[in-house]
Every structure is written in structure tokens, then in C-alpha cells.
Design an enzyme around this catalytic site. Structure first.
Site, mmCIF file in Angstrom:
data_model
loop_
_atom_site.group_PDB
_atom_site.id
_atom_site.type_symbol
_atom_site.label_atom_id
_atom_site.label_comp_id
_atom_site.label_asym_id
_atom_site.label_seq_id
_atom_site.Cartn_x
_atom_site.Cartn_y
_atom_site.Cartn_z
ATOM 1 C CE1 TYR A 154 -4.121 1.173 -0.254
ATOM 2 C CE2 TYR A 154 -3.983 2.200 1.912
ATOM 3 C CZ TYR A 154 -4.606 1.839 0.773
ATOM 4 O OH TYR A 154 -5.951 2.582 0.570
ATOM 5 C CE LYS A 161 -7.598 5.458 1.433
ATOM 6 N NZ LYS A 161 -8.809 6.303 0.992
#
Ligand SMILES: NC(=O)c1ccc[n+]([C@@H]2O[C@H](COP(=O)([O-])OP(=O)(O)OC[C@H]3O[C@@H](n4cnc5c(N)ncnc54)[C@H](O)[C@@H]3O)[C@@H](O)[C@H]2O)c1
Length: 255
Positions: A154, A161
């Protein structure tokens, strides 16, 4: 009109296919009494085609969250369809390929900056662009992927995020005095266009389907959408700066 969101006027960003989390939010919101206005990015004719698949075809406004002109004109364009907003859904994420799939150590700042502008800063930009239409009781809801951990592929999206999760808390702080709430839904992995753009995304898929205590469907956007609806409704009147996990319970286990 009856339903959880009866009479509510919503602005929903992030529809690009009918697998988009935002599509499920818009569909379920309409089925529960809300009036929905969509925004679309890039391929507008595609978004307009998808919008026709909703129970009630919804109007689509063009919005690139990194375009200052689009943001400045958003409230007026929304006003052509509704006279105010009770909810805004931020369902937007993007990171250049260099930022994903193990590229953490090499991604250049220009690419990281794009990821942060579109995926993190835009949460505040969108809320501010819609603020003239919101009043006490209105809510902003966004989508995150649990950023308390470093995930294998990620990379900078994870950092984006983490920033989004913090930005939601700051939005809660700054808009709280106007009675406006800000909350996020932390969804488990779902097969959308955004997910497919992450090299190695299948690692999440395997982990979740094998280990989530409740089990996990990679193709059912409705649980995440339902949580968005709940947070937009009047049933969380004193909740803000919160993150609700909709991940089959994966975040709670140590495996
Ligand atoms: N799919 C997952 O596994 C998953 C899990 C947790 C959270 N999320 C989050 O859910 C949200 C929605 O993603 P999705 O999975 O439904 O994928 P999706 O590809 O259907 O939606 C992403 C949307 O972001 C929009 N977008 C990208 N750049 C933009 C820009 N500059 N301006 C405006 N819009 C822009 C795209 O047009 C698209 O509609 C994202 O924030 C994503 O990170 C997804």
C-alpha cells in the site's frame, strides 16, 4: 418518503463504475429516501451512463478535487439541483504507480504530492467547497483503509490514508462548532478500479478471506455503504472524528 435518509440531500463523489463503493452508497441512499447529486472525474460520459443505473438517475457535476476552479464553482452547480446539503461523501483515492506495490523507498516527491493532494487534502477541500450548503446536523463521510499499520503493497497510499484519518479528526474539530460531523468508514478490500490499480492487491484479498472473523466478500460493497448511510443519518448525532471498521473484524485480530 420513508427510510433512514428520508428527505436528506447528498453529494456523492467517486462513482466511476457500478462496483465503486460510491455507487453502492448512492443506490442505497436513494432506496432509503435521499436525493443524490453525483460528482464525476475524468470520464464524465461513463459516470453519466453509470448514474442512469441508479434507482433514480442522478445528475452528475464535473469535479476534479485538485482543480481550484471546479472546487470554487461546486456549491453553485450543486444548487442547480438541491437547495442545501445534509451529507457529503468523499469516496476518492489516487496514487501514481510509483507510490504503490512496494515503491515506498523510490517514489519521487512529485508523485507522492499527487497522492496526498487527491487522497488526503481533498477531504478538506471538498468539505470546504460544500460548506456554504451545509448546516447544523450535516455530515461528511469518507473511506479509508486502516492506516494504523504498514501494509505490504500500500506504501504511500497508506501514508495518504493515515493523513486522511487525521484530516477527518481535524475537520471534526473545526466544523464541530457549526454542528457538522466528520467520520470515516475503514473498509476491507473490495474489487474496484482503485483496488485493481494496486500491484499485489491479491495479498489483501487472500489475507481477508482467510482470516476475517466474520468472513469477507471482495465483491460486496453494501456493508461499507450501509455504514456510510448510518453515519450520514440522524442515528449518530453525537459522533464525530470517528472511524468505523467495516472489514469483517480483521482489524481486531492479531494473525
Ligand atoms: N476498494 C478497496 O479495497 C477500498 C478499501 C478501503 C477504502 N477504499 C477507498 O474507497 C474510496 C473509493 O474507492 P473505490 O474502491 O470505490 O474505487 P473506485 O475506483 O471505484 O473510486 C475511486 C474514485 O476516485 C475518483 N478520483 C480519482 N482522482 C480524482 C480526482 N482528482 N478528483 C475527483 N475524483 C477522483 C475516481 O474517479 C473514482 O471514481 C477511495 O478513497 C479508496 O481508497 C477502497
Amino acid at each position: 418518503m420513508s427510510g433512514l435518509l428520508a428527505g436528506k440531500r447528498l453529494l456523492v463523489t467517486g462513482v466511476i463504475t457500478d462496483a465503486s463503493i460510491a455507487f453502492s452508497v448512492a443506490k442505497l441512499a436513494q432506496e432509503n429516501g435521499a436525493q443524490v447529486v453525483l460528482t464525476g472525474y475524468g470520464r464524465l460520459s461513463l459516470v453519466e451512463r453509470i448514474a442512469k443505473r441508479l434507482p433514480e438517475p442522478a445528475p452528475v457535476i464535473e469535479l476534479d478535487v485538485s482543480n481550484e476552479e471546479h472546487l470554487a464553482g461546486l456549491a453553485d452547480k450543486v444548487r442547480e439541483h438541491v437547495d442545501g446539503l445534509d451529507g457529503v461523501v468523499h469516496s476518492i483515492g489516487f496514487a501514481p504507480q510509483s507510490c504503490l506495490g512496494g515503491g515506498f523507498l523510490d517514489a519521487p516527491w512529485a508523485d507522492v504530492a499527487t497522492a496526498l493532494q487527491v487522497s488526503t487534502y481533498s477531504y478538506k477541500s471538498l468539505a470546504m467547497a460544500a460548506l456554504p450548503l451545509m448546516s447544523a446536523g450535516s455530515a461528511v463521510v469518507g473511506l479509508t483503509f486502516d492506516a494504523t499499520k504498514a501494509w505490504p503493497v500500500y506504501d504511500w497510499m497508506g501514508v495518504a490514508k493515515a493523513g486522511l484519518e487525521s484530516a477527518s479528526r481535524y475537520l471534526a474539530l473545526h466544523l464541530g462548532k457549526q454542528g457538522i460531523r466528520s467520520n470515516l468508514v475503514a473498509a476491507g478490500p473490495l474489487r474496484t478500479i482503485a483496488a485493481k490499480s494496486i500491484p499485489g492487491f491479491d495479498q489483501f484479498e487472500d489475507a481477508w478471506t482467510e482470516r476475517a472473523p466474520l468472513g469477507w466478500s471482495l465483491t460486496d460493497q453494501e456493508p461499507a455503504a450501509r455504514a456510510c448511510l448510518a453515519l450520514l443519518s440522524d442515528w449518530f448525532p453525537a459522533t464525530t472524528g470517528e472511524i468505523v471498521h467495516v472489514d469483517g473484524g480483521y482489524h481486531a485480530i492479531g494473525a
